[in-house]
Design a protein around this motif. Sequence first.
Motif, PDB file in Angstrom:
ATOM      1  N   ILE A 157      99.466  47.613  56.268  1.00  0.00           N
ATOM      2  CA  ILE A 157      99.309  47.440  57.933  1.00  0.00           C
ATOM      3  C   ILE A 157      98.007  48.179  58.289  1.00  0.00           C
ATOM      4  N   ASP A 158      97.459  47.203  58.958  1.00  0.00           N
ATOM      5  CA  ASP A 158      95.891  47.623  59.219  1.00  0.00           C
ATOM      6  C   ASP A 158      95.825  48.525  60.493  1.00  0.00           C
ATOM      7  N   VAL A 159      95.263  49.470  60.307  1.00  0.00           N
ATOM      8  CA  VAL A 159      95.164  50.606  61.333  1.00  0.00           C
ATOM      9  C   VAL A 159      93.807  50.690  61.639  1.00  0.00           C
ATOM     10  N   GLU A 160      93.248  50.017  62.475  1.00  0.00           N
ATOM     11  CA  GLU A 160      91.794  50.316  62.980  1.00  0.00           C
ATOM     12  C   GLU A 160      91.730  50.080  64.223  1.00  0.00           C
ATOM     13  N   THR A 161      90.546  50.457  64.907  1.00  0.00           N
ATOM     14  CA  THR A 161      90.485  50.796  66.419  1.00  0.00           C
ATOM     15  C   THR A 161      90.231  49.128  66.986  1.00  0.00           C
ATOM     16  N   TYR A 162      91.432  48.840  67.761  1.00  0.00           N
ATOM     17  CA  TYR A 162      91.528  47.979  68.503  1.00  0.00           C
ATOM     18  C   TYR A 162      92.911  48.034  69.391  1.00  0.00           C
ATOM     19  N   ALA A 163      92.860  48.111  70.546  1.00  0.00           N
ATOM     20  CA  ALA A 163      93.890  47.945  71.520  1.00  0.00           C
ATOM     21  C   ALA A 163      95.077  48.843  71.060  1.00  0.00           C
ATOM     22  N   TRP A 164      94.883  49.873  70.576  1.00  0.00           N
ATOM     23  CA  TRP A 164      95.761  50.972  70.254  1.00  0.00           C
ATOM     24  C   TRP A 164      95.990  51.659  71.579  1.00  0.00           C
ATOM     25  N   SER A 165      97.190  52.516  71.627  1.00  0.00           N
ATOM     26  CA  SER A 165      97.648  53.141  72.752  1.00  0.00           C
ATOM     27  C   SER A 165      96.675  54.350  72.849  1.00  0.00           C
ATOM     28  N   SER A 166      96.406  54.851  74.143  1.00  0.00           N
ATOM     29  CA  SER A 166      95.605  56.282  74.281  1.00  0.00           C
ATOM     30  C   SER A 166      96.325  57.234  73.791  1.00  0.00           C
ATOM     31  N   SER A 167      97.568  57.318  73.404  1.00  0.00           N
ATOM     32  CA  SER A 167      98.528  58.343  73.227  1.00  0.00           C
ATOM     33  C   SER A 167      98.720  58.389  71.664  1.00  0.00           C
ATOM     34  N   GLN A 168      98.361  59.388  71.014  1.00  0.00           N
ATOM     35  CA  GLN A 168      98.300  59.379  69.481  1.00  0.00           C
ATOM     36  C   GLN A 168      99.718  59.545  68.942  1.00  0.00           C
ATOM     37  N   SER A 169     100.435  60.289  69.682  1.00  0.00           N
ATOM     38  CA  SER A 169     101.874  60.348  69.383  1.00  0.00           C
ATOM     39  C   SER A 169     102.565  59.015  69.305  1.00  0.00           C
ATOM     40  N   ALA A 170     102.093  58.288  70.507  1.00  0.00           N
ATOM     41  CA  ALA A 170     102.730  56.835  70.557  1.00  0.00           C
ATOM     42  C   ALA A 170     102.416  56.178  69.411  1.00  0.00           C
ATOM     43  N   ASN A 171     101.224  56.068  68.981  1.00  0.00           N
ATOM     44  CA  ASN A 171     100.676  55.315  67.615  1.00  0.00           C
ATOM     45  C   ASN A 171     101.112  55.654  66.579  1.00  0.00           C
ATOM     46  N   GLN A 172     101.402  56.806  66.389  1.00  0.00           N
ATOM     47  CA  GLN A 172     102.369  57.302  65.394  1.00  0.00           C
ATOM     48  C   GLN A 172     103.387  56.869  65.030  1.00  0.00           C
ATOM     49  N   ASN A 173     104.204  57.032  66.192  1.00  0.00           N
ATOM     50  CA  ASN A 173     105.709  56.286  66.421  1.00  0.00           C
ATOM     51  C   ASN A 173     105.693  54.826  65.971  1.00  0.00           C
ATOM     52  N   PHE A 174     104.537  53.915  66.463  1.00  0.00           N
ATOM     53  CA  PHE A 174     104.616  52.725  66.399  1.00  0.00           C
ATOM     54  C   PHE A 174     104.280  52.521  64.787  1.00  0.00           C
ATOM     55  N   ILE A 175     103.706  53.096  64.175  1.00  0.00           N
ATOM     56  CA  ILE A 175     103.080  52.948  62.671  1.00  0.00           C
ATOM     57  C   ILE A 175     104.437  53.256  61.827  1.00  0.00           C
ATOM     58  N   ILE A 190      98.671  51.334  53.658  1.00  0.00           N
ATOM     59  CA  ILE A 190      97.923  51.389  55.094  1.00  0.00           C
ATOM     60  C   ILE A 190      96.615  51.186  54.839  1.00  0.00           C
ATOM     61  N   TYR A 191      96.000  50.421  55.699  1.00  0.00           N
ATOM     62  CA  TYR A 191      94.675  50.169  55.715  1.00  0.00           C
ATOM     63  C   TYR A 191      94.174  50.896  56.725  1.00  0.00           C
ATOM     64  N   SER A 192      92.911  51.667  56.578  1.00  0.00           N
ATOM     65  CA  SER A 192      92.386  52.388  57.686  1.00  0.00           C
ATOM     66  C   SER A 192      90.823  52.964  56.953  1.00  0.00           C
ATOM     67  N   ASN A 193      90.386  53.917  57.923  1.00  0.00           N
ATOM     68  CA  ASN A 193      89.316  54.975  57.581  1.00  0.00           C
ATOM     69  C   ASN A 193      89.234  56.042  58.223  1.00  0.00           C
ATOM     70  N   TYR A 194      88.459  56.824  57.762  1.00  0.00           N
ATOM     71  CA  TYR A 194      88.369  58.348  58.486  1.00  0.00           C
ATOM     72  C   TYR A 194      88.391  58.291  59.756  1.00  0.00           C
ATOM     73  N   TYR A 195      87.181  57.549  60.474  1.00  0.00           N
ATOM     74  CA  TYR A 195      87.174  57.667  61.975  1.00  0.00           C
ATOM     75  C   TYR A 195      88.283  56.736  62.708  1.00  0.00           C
ATOM     76  N   ASN A 196      88.678  55.828  62.174  1.00  0.00           N
ATOM     77  CA  ASN A 196      89.899  54.913  62.866  1.00  0.00           C
ATOM     78  C   ASN A 196      91.062  55.965  63.094  1.00  0.00           C
ATOM     79  N   TRP A 197      91.492  56.546  61.899  1.00  0.00           N
ATOM     80  CA  TRP A 197      92.422  57.353  61.756  1.00  0.00           C
ATOM     81  C   TRP A 197      92.363  58.496  62.745  1.00  0.00           C
ATOM     82  N   GLN A 198      91.074  59.145  62.695  1.00  0.00           N
ATOM     83  CA  GLN A 198      90.829  60.287  63.528  1.00  0.00           C
ATOM     84  C   GLN A 198      91.034  59.740  65.061  1.00  0.00           C
ATOM     85  N   SER A 199      90.785  58.594  65.361  1.00  0.00           N
ATOM     86  CA  SER A 199      90.825  58.099  66.674  1.00  0.00           C
ATOM     87  C   SER A 199      92.333  57.902  67.045  1.00  0.00           C
ATOM     88  N   ILE A 200      92.740  57.230  66.134  1.00  0.00           N
ATOM     89  CA  ILE A 200      94.304  56.520  66.647  1.00  0.00           C
ATOM     90  C   ILE A 200      95.453  57.436  66.544  1.00  0.00           C
TER      91      ILE A 200
END
Length: 206
Positions: free
Chosen positions: A105-123, A139-149
């Motif tokens: 699952i690709d978790v990188e900065t692109y059109a995610w919700s501004s709510s981190q809890s909503a993003n957590q639930n989506f994943i 899971i595919y991501s990196n430090y900064y994308n994960w921090q933001s999302i």
Amino acid sequence: MEKLTFLILFLSVPSLATLGVDVSQYTNVFSCLVQNGYTFSIIRGYTSSGYVDPNVVSNINNAWNGGMSYVDVYLFPCVPCGNPTTQANNLVSALNGVNYGMIWIDVETYAWSSSQSANQNFILTMVNALQGLGAIVGIYSNYYNWQSIVGLNWSGVSSLPLWYAHYDNNPSFSDFVSFGGWSSPAIKQYAGDATVCGAGVDLNYY
């Protein structure tokens, strides 16, 4: 004992490395890629626009026929589309009868919700849906994308393998910094937008 023996052998052979590519367009030069030392591939299976990649099955078959040792798939979710379960179902359904390893699952900065809890639930919902369909998930991501999302310290999927991105052109894990509960990665994407054998690819290492 087998794992320990493998680890000892790995540490005693510094040059031991496995290189691979990931692709997001139709690709039919896998035999050339293998000849150039790339032995695994990760194929885009689902796009951020909300549909199954029409090339996924052809690319998977081309990869196997070209001599790849391992072939996985990645899912770039369409967060604004909602329905992570439906997206998971659509991809797995399209891959019915196709030989592949796991789904990342690709978790990188692109059109995610501004709510981190909503993003957590989506994943979490998408992971559960894929696993419920019998898929092996990473899971595919990196430090900064994960921090933001989802927040740097959210570790809700840390039991899954991590494929992280850091474009330092260095095929090693020496740069890895822990995040999201992961203390070690499974794969590193160390270069993007490369051209090998005339094909546009990203370069990966494990």
